[in-house]
Design a protein around this motif. Sequence first.
Motif, short mmCIF file in Angstrom:
data_model
loop_
_atom_site.label_atom_id
_atom_site.label_comp_id
_atom_site.label_asym_id
_atom_site.label_seq_id
_atom_site.Cartn_x
_atom_site.Cartn_y
_atom_site.Cartn_z
N THR A 165 52.11 28.71 24.46
CA THR A 165 52.65 30.06 24.35
C THR A 165 51.83 30.97 25.26
O THR A 165 50.61 30.78 25.42
N VAL A 166 52.50 31.92 25.87
CA VAL A 166 51.86 32.83 26.83
C VAL A 166 52.34 34.24 26.56
O VAL A 166 53.54 34.48 26.40
N GLU A 167 51.40 35.17 26.52
CA GLU A 167 51.73 36.59 26.38
C GLU A 167 51.25 37.32 27.63
O GLU A 167 50.07 37.25 27.99
N ILE A 168 52.17 38.02 28.29
CA ILE A 168 51.85 38.79 29.50
C ILE A 168 51.91 40.27 29.15
O ILE A 168 52.94 40.76 28.67
N PHE A 169 50.80 40.97 29.38
CA PHE A 169 50.70 42.37 28.99
C PHE A 169 50.86 43.28 30.21
O PHE A 169 50.57 42.88 31.34
N PRO A 170 51.33 44.48 30.01
CA PRO A 170 51.45 45.43 31.13
C PRO A 170 50.09 45.68 31.79
O PRO A 170 49.06 45.72 31.10
N SER A 171 50.09 45.82 33.10
CA SER A 171 48.85 46.09 33.82
C SER A 171 48.58 47.59 33.83
O SER A 171 49.38 48.37 34.34
N GLU A 172 47.45 47.99 33.24
CA GLU A 172 47.12 49.41 33.15
C GLU A 172 46.40 49.92 34.39
O GLU A 172 46.56 51.06 34.80
N SER A 173 45.56 49.07 34.97
CA SER A 173 44.86 49.44 36.21
C SER A 173 44.67 48.19 37.04
O SER A 173 44.49 47.10 36.51
N LEU A 174 44.72 48.36 38.35
CA LEU A 174 44.64 47.22 39.25
C LEU A 174 43.45 47.36 40.19
O LEU A 174 43.15 48.45 40.65
N ASP A 175 42.80 46.25 40.46
CA ASP A 175 41.65 46.22 41.37
C ASP A 175 41.86 45.16 42.43
O ASP A 175 42.38 44.07 42.14
N SER A 176 41.43 45.45 43.62
CA SER A 176 41.49 44.47 44.70
C SER A 176 40.23 43.60 44.67
O SER A 176 39.29 43.86 43.92
N ILE A 177 40.23 42.54 45.49
CA ILE A 177 39.05 41.69 45.66
C ILE A 177 38.35 42.13 46.94
O ILE A 177 38.97 42.20 48.00
N ARG A 178 37.07 42.41 46.85
CA ARG A 178 36.30 42.82 48.03
C ARG A 178 34.95 42.11 48.02
O ARG A 178 33.93 42.65 47.59
N VAL A 179 34.96 40.87 48.46
CA VAL A 179 33.74 40.06 48.52
C VAL A 179 33.59 39.53 49.94
O VAL A 179 34.35 38.65 50.37
#
Length: 345
Positions: A165-179
């Motif tokens: 079973t999988v629950e997908i929640f709304p994304s409240e804030s998004l971050d990029s990858i910077r490495v």
Amino acid sequence: MIEIDGSYGEGGGQILRTSLALSILTKKPFIIRNIRANRPNPGLRPQHLAAIKVLQGLSNANVEGASVGSSEISFYPGDIEAGKYKFDMGTAGSITLVLQAILPTAFLTSSKISLSLRGGTDVKWSPSWDDFDKVFLHVLSTLGIKVKTELIKRGFYPAGGGEVTVEIFPSESLDSIRVDEPLRYENVEGNIVISKLPDDIPKRIKHSIVKQMVHYSINGEINIEKCDTLSPGVIVTLWADSNYSRIGCAILGEKGLPSEILGRKCALNIIDDIKSGVTLDMYATDQILPYIAYITSYRGEKSVLLSRELTRHAKTNAWLIEKFLPVKFLIERKEGLVRLEVRQA
């Protein structure tokens, strides 16, 4: 209408799955021809048809040409509809591959999506359940995507029978990858899953892994999980954490592949990533591209990561993503690693 050549690059089912996800995200319809043209049995197979049906149901899409053996389909996405869904992949159709196409809907959903999936959890040519759950979902969480899972039953090829079973929640804030610099990884953790095979097999695999860890002075904690599945099988998954990311490696046992070689191969793979200081392992890099590209197009922030190599899947994914999103992938060698940058076009 975006036109896609399904024989481009690696020419497999991933072109279809990524196209479905990006079409739903961008509301852009597409037509794909020459589906899986580079495979011995070209055209849609039952597991690919299952992915189309899942995404069609989630997005209220109109689909033309979706049948087993078809080399061409057209997909017209609608709106994401949150709620509860139940899907059967059929025998050992890969659950994790279908989830790769579903999870990007987290960018659009305004409320929780609940999924119940049945099929193969640990099958060839797809991420193991532990790699998906322990590694990939951890990486997604650093981007701001929240997914909750429960493994009810594992399923090996050919009978499958796995349930999650999988629950997908709304994304409240998004971050990029910077490495842009190598990372330092510490302990290795792992899980050896076995069903309906002799007890000495996981012990030999574990001994082989530990032997390599000791040789390279890396601490490791390896678990053996015995389960009861419809078909026999064994799979090894290893992972390691840095202060920013997580890398992993998974290898499925096969007839004729000695346990010692299986364990050694998996251990050396993750050790190479640890020594290189990569941001993501090669296969997670391939899977993460649609997410960081969408975030770049949405927020305008570039993403940067380091990997040992770019797989054909990753190169094909980058080509495909640029058809749907206003982004550009820049790839170069940096001190023995591949530096991948995605920025707005």
